[in-house]
Motif scaffolding. Structure first.
Motif, PDB file in Angstrom:
ATOM      1  N   ARG A   5       0.829  -1.211   0.000  1.00 10.06           N
ATOM      2  CA  ARG A   5       0.000   0.000   0.000  1.00 10.06           C
ATOM      3  C   ARG A   5       0.860   1.256   0.000  1.00 10.06           C
ATOM      4  O   ARG A   5       0.577   2.217  -0.724  1.00 10.06           O
ATOM      5  N   TRP A   6       1.940   1.248   0.781  1.00 11.17           N
ATOM      6  CA  TRP A   6       2.824   2.423   0.832  1.00 11.17           C
ATOM      7  C   TRP A   6       3.612   2.584  -0.459  1.00 11.17           C
ATOM      8  O   TRP A   6       3.844   3.710  -0.917  1.00 11.17           O
ATOM      9  N   ALA A   9       1.250   4.059  -2.964  1.00 12.27           N
ATOM     10  CA  ALA A   9       0.996   5.465  -2.672  1.00 12.27           C
ATOM     11  C   ALA A   9       2.169   6.343  -3.119  1.00 12.27           C
ATOM     12  O   ALA A   9       1.967   7.456  -3.600  1.00 12.27           O
ATOM     13  N   LEU A 107      -4.205   4.063   0.215  1.00 12.58           N
ATOM     14  CA  LEU A 107      -4.173   4.294   1.659  1.00 12.58           C
ATOM     15  C   LEU A 107      -5.555   4.305   2.304  1.00 12.58           C
ATOM     16  O   LEU A 107      -5.672   4.415   3.516  1.00 12.58           O
TER      17      LEU A 107
END
Length: 129
Positions: A5-6, A9, A107
């Motif tokens: 997810r990071w 992002a 996020l």
């Protein structure tokens, strides 16, 4: 799954930063192509990931990559078309909008599968009873 997810992002912002490189740079082109073809769609499909892994056979292995690619291209086309129709299209603006969209989708908190399964069993038990 949190690291993915990071990374998703941050991927849009990395692609946006790559626009500072020379126009014909291999690094700039490769970073932007990978972002545009993979990241927005993968961020949109990320909530479905655990469900697809439990699916039967080989279809589950291909489901996420194919859906990610199709959604990435679709989101890119929608963003570019909206910018063209508003008369404000530039490559940096399109990347900025896609970077923001990818970050928000990656996020955003996802609903748990147990909650959805619990609702389905409750609904089915009230319908049959």
């Amino acid at each position: 799954m949190t690291w993915l997810r990071w990374v998703l992002a941050a991927s849009g912002w990395l692609a946006l930063a790559a626009t500072a490189l020379p126009a014909a740079s291999v690094l700039r082109v490769s970073v932007m192509v990978v972002f545009l073809l993979v990241c927005p769609g993968l961020a949109a499909v990320l909530p479905l990931w655990p469900t697809a892994r439990r699916g039967p056979g080989r279809a589950a292995i291909l489901e996420i990559p194919v859906l990610s690619g199709v959604l990435s291209l679709s989101l890119s086309v929608l963003v570019v078309e909206a910018l063209f129709l508003s008369g404000t299209f530039t490559a940096r603006r399109a990347l900025l909008v896609l970077a923001v969209l990818t970050s928000v989708l990656a996020l955003m908190p996802h609903r748990g599968g147990k909650l959805l399964n619990g609702r389905r069993t409750t609904a089915s038990s009230t319908e049959s009873g």
